[in-house]
Structures are given as structure tokens and as C-alpha cells.
Design a protein around this motif. Structure first.
Motif, mmCIF file in Angstrom:
data_model
loop_
_atom_site.group_PDB
_atom_site.id
_atom_site.type_symbol
_atom_site.label_atom_id
_atom_site.label_comp_id
_atom_site.label_asym_id
_atom_site.label_seq_id
_atom_site.Cartn_x
_atom_site.Cartn_y
_atom_site.Cartn_z
ATOM 1 N N PRO A 102 0.802 -1.228 0.000
ATOM 2 C CA PRO A 102 0.000 0.000 0.000
ATOM 3 C C PRO A 102 0.835 1.280 0.000
ATOM 4 O O PRO A 102 0.436 2.282 -0.602
ATOM 5 N N GLN A 103 2.011 1.288 0.671
ATOM 6 C CA GLN A 103 2.772 2.539 0.712
ATOM 7 C C GLN A 103 3.420 2.836 -0.638
ATOM 8 O O GLN A 103 3.532 4.001 -1.043
ATOM 9 N N VAL A 104 3.825 1.819 -1.390
ATOM 10 C CA VAL A 104 4.343 2.054 -2.739
ATOM 11 C C VAL A 104 3.225 2.584 -3.635
ATOM 12 O O VAL A 104 3.411 3.535 -4.411
ATOM 13 N N TRP A 105 2.062 1.967 -3.535
ATOM 14 C CA TRP A 105 0.900 2.411 -4.317
ATOM 15 C C TRP A 105 0.558 3.873 -4.005
ATOM 16 O O TRP A 105 0.339 4.676 -4.905
ATOM 17 N N THR A 106 0.549 4.214 -2.721
ATOM 18 C CA THR A 106 0.213 5.579 -2.314
ATOM 19 C C THR A 106 1.219 6.581 -2.864
ATOM 20 O O THR A 106 0.847 7.659 -3.350
ATOM 21 N N PHE A 107 2.498 6.223 -2.782
ATOM 22 C CA PHE A 107 3.505 7.152 -3.286
ATOM 23 C C PHE A 107 3.340 7.383 -4.787
ATOM 24 O O PHE A 107 3.346 8.526 -5.254
ATOM 25 N N LEU A 108 3.181 6.318 -5.556
ATOM 26 C CA LEU A 108 3.110 6.455 -7.006
ATOM 27 C C LEU A 108 1.830 7.158 -7.468
ATOM 28 O O LEU A 108 1.858 7.958 -8.404
ATOM 29 N N THR A 109 0.720 6.865 -6.814
ATOM 30 C CA THR A 109 -0.551 7.423 -7.285
ATOM 31 C C THR A 109 -0.875 8.764 -6.623
ATOM 32 O O THR A 109 -1.227 9.728 -7.304
ATOM 33 N N ALA A 110 -0.749 8.841 -5.291
ATOM 34 C CA ALA A 110 -1.147 10.063 -4.580
ATOM 35 C C ALA A 110 -0.064 11.134 -4.592
ATOM 36 O O ALA A 110 -0.366 12.330 -4.670
ATOM 37 N N LYS A 111 1.195 10.730 -4.501
ATOM 38 C CA LYS A 111 2.294 11.701 -4.442
ATOM 39 C C LYS A 111 2.799 12.076 -5.833
ATOM 40 O O LYS A 111 2.921 13.252 -6.164
ATOM 41 N N VAL A 112 3.128 11.064 -6.649
ATOM 42 C CA VAL A 112 3.642 11.348 -7.994
ATOM 43 C C VAL A 112 2.509 11.673 -8.954
ATOM 44 O O VAL A 112 2.684 12.453 -9.895
ATOM 45 N N GLY A 113 1.336 11.092 -8.707
ATOM 46 C CA GLY A 113 0.183 11.383 -9.550
ATOM 47 C C GLY A 113 0.028 10.469 -10.743
ATOM 48 O O GLY A 113 -0.628 10.831 -11.731
ATOM 49 N N LEU A 114 0.578 9.256 -10.683
ATOM 50 C CA LEU A 114 0.428 8.325 -11.799
ATOM 51 C C LEU A 114 -1.004 7.803 -11.866
ATOM 52 O O LEU A 114 -1.685 7.651 -10.850
ATOM 53 N N ASP A 115 -1.452 7.514 -13.074
ATOM 54 C CA ASP A 115 -2.812 7.050 -13.318
ATOM 55 C C ASP A 115 -2.950 5.584 -12.884
ATOM 56 O O ASP A 115 -2.287 4.709 -13.450
ATOM 57 N N PRO A 116 -3.788 5.278 -11.883
ATOM 58 C CA PRO A 116 -3.949 3.889 -11.439
ATOM 59 C C PRO A 116 -4.377 2.954 -12.563
ATOM 60 O O PRO A 116 -4.046 1.760 -12.533
ATOM 61 N N ASP A 117 -5.098 3.481 -13.542
ATOM 62 C CA ASP A 117 -5.596 2.635 -14.623
ATOM 63 C C ASP A 117 -4.491 2.189 -15.562
ATOM 64 O O ASP A 117 -4.723 1.338 -16.416
ATOM 65 N N ARG A 118 -3.294 2.738 -15.409
ATOM 66 C CA ARG A 118 -2.177 2.330 -16.266
ATOM 67 C C ARG A 118 -1.115 1.560 -15.496
ATOM 68 O O ARG A 118 -0.037 1.279 -16.021
ATOM 69 N N ILE A 119 -1.425 1.231 -14.256
ATOM 70 C CA ILE A 119 -0.499 0.444 -13.441
ATOM 71 C C ILE A 119 -0.857 -1.033 -13.532
ATOM 72 O O ILE A 119 -2.016 -1.415 -13.376
ATOM 73 N N TYR A 120 0.157 -1.851 -13.777
ATOM 74 C CA TYR A 120 0.015 -3.304 -13.822
ATOM 75 C C TYR A 120 1.091 -3.895 -12.921
ATOM 76 O O TYR A 120 2.124 -3.257 -12.678
ATOM 77 N N VAL A 121 0.859 -5.104 -12.437
ATOM 78 C CA VAL A 121 1.826 -5.704 -11.521
ATOM 79 C C VAL A 121 2.049 -7.169 -11.865
ATOM 80 O O VAL A 121 1.294 -7.774 -12.632
ATOM 81 N N SER A 122 3.104 -7.721 -11.273
ATOM 82 C CA SER A 122 3.357 -9.153 -11.382
ATOM 83 C C SER A 122 3.695 -9.702 -10.008
ATOM 84 O O SER A 122 4.208 -8.976 -9.150
ATOM 85 N N CYS A 123 3.421 -10.972 -9.816
ATOM 86 C CA CYS A 123 3.684 -11.647 -8.546
ATOM 87 C C CYS A 123 4.311 -13.011 -8.828
ATOM 88 O O CYS A 123 4.291 -13.507 -9.961
ATOM 89 N N PHE A 124 4.820 -13.642 -7.781
ATOM 90 C CA PHE A 124 5.530 -14.915 -7.903
ATOM 91 C C PHE A 124 4.550 -16.083 -7.946
ATOM 92 O O PHE A 124 3.672 -16.195 -7.093
ATOM 93 N N SER A 125 4.736 -16.952 -8.944
ATOM 94 C CA SER A 125 3.811 -18.079 -9.127
ATOM 95 C C SER A 125 4.172 -19.300 -8.291
ATOM 96 O O SER A 125 3.451 -20.300 -8.316
ATOM 97 N N GLY A 126 5.282 -19.245 -7.550
ATOM 98 C CA GLY A 126 5.653 -20.354 -6.689
ATOM 99 C C GLY A 126 6.741 -21.227 -7.290
ATOM 100 O O GLY A 126 7.009 -21.196 -8.496
ATOM 101 N N ASP A 127 7.371 -22.035 -6.424
ATOM 102 C CA ASP A 127 8.446 -22.936 -6.833
ATOM 103 C C ASP A 127 8.277 -24.243 -6.065
ATOM 104 O O ASP A 127 8.867 -24.445 -5.003
ATOM 105 N N PRO A 128 7.430 -25.148 -6.583
ATOM 106 C CA PRO A 128 7.170 -26.403 -5.873
ATOM 107 C C PRO A 128 8.439 -27.218 -5.613
ATOM 108 O O PRO A 128 8.544 -27.886 -4.575
#
Length: 465
Positions: A102-128
Motif C-alpha cells: 500500500p505505501q508504494v501504491w500511495t507514493f506512485l498514485t497520490a504523491k507522484v500522480g500516476l494514473d492507477p488505470d495504467r499500473i500493472y503488476v506481477s507476482c511470484f507463481s511459486g516454486d514447488p
């Protein structure tokens, strides 16, 4: 916001959240013989990520200058640079995913003013194989943030970049990748050095819809596509594991390691997919246009390379590196000589470093006063190298062009290095630009000649002593 304002806002933002701002570390690591340069914000903090107590506490932040020479041949596109600043924050056993995302999101959107609709993310799919689970928690946190912003939050498992390029992500906001979202200095989990930390990460991308997907990078575009439509702004590494001889073990404390590319965030803030148009680089480009009489639009690659390389070499000189034939000095020399070679294409065949270095100093001296304080010394060091190389550049290029229609051997590349001062990487790169074929065995042949030269030098020294 421009880059200077973003840097200041970030450090203030982190201070408000209880972080201590620590100074940048030099580009040459003091106590890490495993690497030539500081290539990430976390590198100087490695002992503390493994459990040592940092004197400044458990919440830290900074803006760290970095150099990654593995990207040197990528410089020329819209986003790669060898020198860059990484905005970083760390939690050493303090907060974790629930606060970090949440703090990274807040900085980028509320402080820098980036458009949330143009933000995409990736996460780790795991390593069995290594019993490391899929990072569902990060995905859930992102889902909540997207939904609060009124943005779609679809998810998709893609596994690898190759698979994503082949089948696409369907525009999903959250994409799960495998090794791409595992962070450690070795790259893949199985390549982690024993004793070092690592863990899953979540990466943040910004979409530039005006950039058309280049199908040479795959049929479909996706978060990790290299076509330039998506640009990674930064990532949060959740360091939970330590590599052992037999696998992985949990770290005594869970740590957060965030790194955000200042240049890329600044480019997103001005809605430009070209990082060279930000205030940390554009004044250098403008000066090159004035000196050469050429336009950036016509000479984009050459101007990008020169701007990046001279900036990197300037900070290397500030941090005590001298051009040479070994280690950090060799890399510095390579940067400078590549810059001179590309300047040749702009018609800048006379010394031009004295007209560029003051511009670089002016850009950085407010935040990094050492750059302004050492500007005269930096100019002296860099100009000496420029003068030495320019004396042989034209002859070396003429010699290389004489090999057209033949296959250049390692022995001939050694002559270019030994006689004309061409770093071998510059020779092979220039051969590619000229359509000249290079022998498949050139490296072994070149190394043989280098070894023979060293032996001759040692014998000569012994005889003279």
C-alpha cells in the motif's frame, strides 16, 4: 513532478513513515569483492538483510546511485541506462507485505500522480521444487488497491516470459510469473549463492498505450515484454529465505527490499516512454544537439549512448575510479570510448567532454554536492582519456573497415586493442555495425594473445630489475 521533485518527495514520504534516510554508497563497493560495482540499492545492505543490526534502525530509505554494465549494449532504446538512481526502502524485520505494497501504491498514485488505470503488476507463481508457495497474499493486496481505485483486477498465471509472449495475458492487471518474480543476486533460486538472502518479489509496471507492440518480442504484449509498451517502475522483494547447501531455510526475520527506478518513475510522471526526456538526461541531449547541429530525432541512439555513458563515467570519477585496463578502470574506459565512438557519428571529431561535464555537474550538484565539488577534477580525468583515444580512433576504424569481406580473427581484434586502444567489446560491436563477420573462436584467440602479452611484460620487468 520532475525527477528532483520525485526524489525529494520520496525521501520525505519515507521519513514521515519512520524511515531513516541513509547516504548513498560509492559505485565501487568497499567490502564486496564479488562484484565490480554497486548494481542495486540492496547491495550495501546485504549484511543487515541477513540479520546484522543496522546502526540507523529497522526502517531505512535512500536514493542509491547504481551502475549495471550488463545493460551496456541495451543503451539506445527508450529505457535502458548503465547508470541510474534507485529509490529504496527497507524493513529489517519490521513491517512486511501488508504495509509495503500500500505505501508504494500511495507514493506512485497520490504523491507522484500516476494514473492507477495504467499500473500493472506481477507476482511470484511459486516454486514447488523448492517448496516455496505462490504469493497469493501480494496478489490479494493488489486486488484490494485496484478495486478501491475502480480499476479491474483480473489475474492470470503465465509462468514464463516466453509463455506470456506466446499466449498473452488477456489484459489481466495481475500476472503471476515464475523465476522472473524471484529475486536474488544469482537470478534463479537454484543459482543463489549459498548463505545469501532472496525471496519472491512483486513488480510494478506502467503502460504507455501510445507505444505499439513490436511482434519481434512475441505475438502478444505483457507486463515483462521488452517492446517498451510496459516499463517496469520498481519492485518490492520480500526476503524470507536464505540459500543453504541443501535448499532453503527461513531467515530469522522477514525483510522488505524495495527499489524504484527514479528515471522511469519520472518518465511516467511526464507521460513519456522515453527516459532520456527527463530532467536528469534531457539537458545533456540538448547540449549535444547544440554542439553537433543534429537533432535528437535523427540521432536518437547516438545521443542516448553518449548522455548515459558520460554521466556514468562522471560518477565513477567522483567515486575515485580512473580509466585503465583492469576491473573498474576498464569498464570506465569502455564507457568513455564508446561515447567518443558514437560522438564520431554526430560529427563531433574534436574534444567535446569539456562542454558536457559542466552540464552533468549542474544537474546533480544540488542533491549530490560531491559532483559539483569534483567537477574540475572529473573534467581533467575524462578529457585526458578523450584526447588519448581520439588520436587513434580514426586509424582504428580504418583498420577495422579493411576487414570487410573477410572473417575477423581474435588475433586481429587483439591488434585493434593493443595498437589502437579499442576495447575488444567495442571492436566486436563496431564489426556488427559495419556488417563485418567475426570468427566464432575470436574470444579464445584474443585471450591467448593477451596471456602472451602479459608473459612478455613480466619477463621484461624481471630483466630490467
Amino acid at each position: 513532478m520532475n525527477a528532483d521533485e520525485i526524489r525529494r518527495a520520496y525521501l520525505d514520504f519515507m521519513t514521515e513513515r519512520g524511515h531513516v534516510i541513509i547516504p548513498r554508497s560509492p559505485l565501487v563497493p568497499k567490502d564486496d569483492p564479488t562484484t565490480l560495482f554497486t548494481g542495486s540499492g540492496m547491495q550495501p545492505l546485504l549484511p543487515y538483510l541477513l540479520g546484522a543490526q543496522h546502526p540507523a534502525g529497522t526502517r531505512l530509505a535512500d536514493s542509491q546511485t547504481c551502475l549495471r554494465v550488463q545493460d551496456i549494449e541495451e543503451v539506445g532504446d527508450n529505457r535502458h541506462t548503465t547508470f541510474f538512481e534507485m529509490l529504496g526502502n527497507w524493513s529489517l524485520g519490521d513491517y512486511f507485505k501488508q504495509e509495503q505494497i500500500p505505501q508504494v501504491w500511495t507514493f506512485l498514485t497520490a504523491k507522484v500522480g500516476l494514473d492507477p488505470d495504467r499500473i500493472y503488476v506481477s507476482c511470484f507463481s511459486g516454486d514447488p521444487k523448492n517448496d516455496i508457495p505462490k504469493d497469493e497474499e501480494s496478489a490479494q493486496l493488489w486486488t484490494g488497491l485496484f478495486q478501491e481505485a475502480g480499476v479491474s483486477s483480473d489475474q492470470v498465471d503465465v509462468g514464463t516470459e516466453e509463455h506470456a509472449a506466446a499466449v498473452g495475458t488477456g489484459g489481466a492487471r495481475i500476472a503471476f510469473y515464475g523465476k522472473k518474480n524471484w529475486w536474488c543476486r544469482g537470478g534463479k533460486a537454484e543459482d543463489m549463492p549459498v548463505g545469501e538472502p532472496g525471496g519472491p518479489d512483486t513488480e510494478i509496471f506502467y503502460l504507455f498505450p501510445t507505444v505499439e507492440h513490436d511482434p519481434t518480442f512475441g505475438e502478444h504484449c505483457h507486463q515483462n515484454c521488452d517492446c517498451g509498451r510496459f516499463i517496469e517502475l520498481g519492485n518490492s522483494v520480500f526476503m524470507e529465505y536464505r540459500r543453504t547447501e541443501t535448499g532453503f531455510e527461513p531467515l530469522p526475520k522477514k525483510n522488505v527490499d524495495y527499489g524504484g527506478g527514479l528515471a522511469r518513475i519520472a518518465a511516467a510522471a511526464i507521460d513519456s516512454p522515453d527516459v532520456f526526456r527527463i530532467g536528469l538526461l534531457w539537458p545533456i541531449i540538448e547540449r549535444l544537439q547544440e554542439l553537433s547541429g543534429r537533432s535528437y530525432e535523427d540521432e536518437t541512439v547516438s545521443m542516448r549512448v553518449i548522455a548515459d555513458h558520460l554521466r556514468g563515467a562522471t560518477f565513477l570519477a567522483v567515486d575515485g575510479v580512473m580509466p585503465g585496463n583492469k576491473a573498474q578502470g576498464y569498464v570506465m574506459r569502455r564507457l568513455l570510448r564508446r561515447a567518443i565512438r558514437f560522438a564520431f557519428d554526430l560529427g563531433l571529431e574534436e574534444n567535446f567532454f569539456p562542454q558536457i561535464i559542466p552540464t552533468i555537474a549542474e544537474i546533480y550538484e544540488a542533491h549530490y554536492p560531491e559532483v559539483g565539488e569534483h567537477a574540475e577534477y572529473v573534467e581533467k580525468v575524462l578529457v585526458k582519456e578523450e584526447q588519448a583515444f581520439r588520436r587513434t580512433l580514426r586509424k582504428g576504424l580504418k583498420q577495422l573497415r579493411a576487414y570487410r569481406g573477410t572473417t575477423v580473427t581474435g588475433a586481429e581484434l587483439f591488434v585493434l586493442y593493443d595498437t589502437y586502444g579499442f576495447p575488444v567489446e567495442l571492436s566486436t560491436e563496431e564489426a556488427g555495425r559495419q556488417g563485418i563477420v567475426v570468427s566464432e573462436t575470436w574470444r579464445d584467440e584474443f585471450d591467448e594473445h593477451m596471456t602472451a602479452q602479459r608473459e612478455r611484460s613480466q619477463r621484461s620487468t624481471t630483466l630490467h630489475v
